[in-house]
Design an enzyme around this catalytic site. Sequence first.
Site, PDB file in Angstrom:
ATOM      1  N   SER A  42     -24.198 -23.992  16.922  1.00 53.10           N
ATOM      2  CA  SER A  42     -25.552 -23.542  17.295  1.00 53.10           C
ATOM      3  C   SER A  42     -26.178 -24.375  18.413  1.00 53.10           C
ATOM      4  O   SER A  42     -27.122 -23.914  19.050  1.00 53.10           O
ATOM      5  CB  SER A  42     -26.476 -23.573  16.082  1.00 53.10           C
ATOM      6  OG  SER A  42     -26.536 -24.877  15.535  1.00 53.10           O
TER       7      SER A  42
ATOM      8  N   ASP B  42     -36.756 -26.617  15.018  1.00 49.79           N
ATOM      9  CA  ASP B  42     -36.738 -26.323  13.580  1.00 49.79           C
ATOM     10  C   ASP B  42     -36.156 -27.529  12.852  1.00 49.79           C
ATOM     11  O   ASP B  42     -36.042 -28.605  13.449  1.00 49.79           O
ATOM     12  CB  ASP B  42     -36.011 -24.990  13.285  1.00 49.79           C
ATOM     13  CG  ASP B  42     -34.525 -25.018  13.643  1.00 49.79           C
ATOM     14  OD1 ASP B  42     -33.944 -26.120  13.770  1.00 49.79           O
ATOM     15  OD2 ASP B  42     -33.929 -23.927  13.797  1.00 49.79           O
TER      16      ASP B  42
ATOM     17  N   HIS C 248     -32.552 -28.113  14.780  1.00 51.00           N
ATOM     18  CA  HIS C 248     -32.269 -27.942  16.207  1.00 51.00           C
ATOM     19  C   HIS C 248     -33.350 -28.516  17.127  1.00 51.00           C
ATOM     20  O   HIS C 248     -34.527 -28.491  16.798  1.00 51.00           O
ATOM     21  CB  HIS C 248     -32.076 -26.452  16.514  1.00 51.00           C
ATOM     22  CG  HIS C 248     -31.004 -25.823  15.686  1.00 51.00           C
ATOM     23  ND1 HIS C 248     -31.259 -25.089  14.562  1.00 51.00           N
ATOM     24  CD2 HIS C 248     -29.644 -25.869  15.823  1.00 51.00           C
ATOM     25  CE1 HIS C 248     -30.116 -24.679  14.031  1.00 51.00           C
ATOM     26  NE2 HIS C 248     -29.121 -25.146  14.764  1.00 51.00           N
TER      27      HIS C 248
END
Length: 354
Positions: free
Chosen positions: A38, A329, A332
Amino acid sequence: MIYHSFISSCVLILQLLALMVQPGIGAKVPAVIVFGDSSVDAGNNDYIPTIGRSNFDPYGKDFEGGKATGRFCNGRLSTDFICEAFGIKSAIPAYLDPAYSIKDFATGVTFASAGTGLDNATADVIHVIPFWKELEYFKEYKQKLIKYMGYSKATRRLREAVYILSIGTNDFLENYYTVPGGRSSQFTVDEYQKFLIGITENFVWDIYKLGARKIALTSLTAFGCLPLERATNIMQKHACREDYNQVARDFNTKLIALIDKLGKEAKGVQIVYSNVYDSLADAIAKPNLYGFENVDAGCCGSGKFELGLLCHFAEIFLCKDADKYIFWDSIHYSERMNRIVADYAMMYTFNRFL
Ligand SMILES: *[C@@H]1O[C@H](CO)[C@@H](O)[C@H](O)[C@H]1NC(C)=O
């Protein structure tokens, strides 16, 4: 005070150097090709059935057009900024996104998948693209590129492109330390690190044989400092988990040794270590220097637990200015942190490819 102004001057000088370096770059690096998780997925997961997605509000609120592309961020990723710094384009598209074609991918593409890891078992946890499949996509991409540009131009493009691998955190956080009776019952941490390094080594040889020559392997970050890990570190009053940071540093030591080895063994390769551990550790230690006001919670929701859909449901609690946050978040980075990571990487690592 003196120390602070010394650092400020250094930062200013580095920024000026970056500006001076930029114009001549475009010609030498014609494409950026990305593999990983990610940290570098631009939306491949939007096209596979998984819960590991972020193609909804508030993700992408600071991206061009406010579009939630599937990047786990409010804006762009570090690889987008690196691609831009090479003078290529401002964002790297996801390979599975039907809005793009080989014409776009010829100058940059990401095969990354949020939630994946080096270990096949990691991708199984939330059903995302396993790492070996990213390599299969790259082989398919090479064939498409040859069809599009012709054999000699395509092989030259692949030789001059920069390859970035950013992966490994999920192998520990989502897999080793989370799945009971799984890898932790088969491997010690040291053995598991060696197992993952072995997979990395095979991967480098695979892309090398397919034509890659400029390769950057990204370190593990200080993942003990991710808001989610701090939130659950109740015993130590929500400090960074030093045990996890030590695991990251040990892995990175092995990764550096691998890079030295491959640099000697693979003829004509330029292989470098991209240190994201230090850029995070430094930003957490000296937030004022970077203009951050919050180092231990993400911008979305409470900042401690939310990611993905939970960020969506907690949208009314979104912070006002994500630029003041290291994290977007609970896992991340914010776009601003991604930019800092990219600047740091351009300065210390990718300048080798110019
Ligand atoms: C992962 O799975 C692929 C496909 O089944 C297989 O070819 C590969 O050997 C596996 N990797 C490891 C390290 O077990």
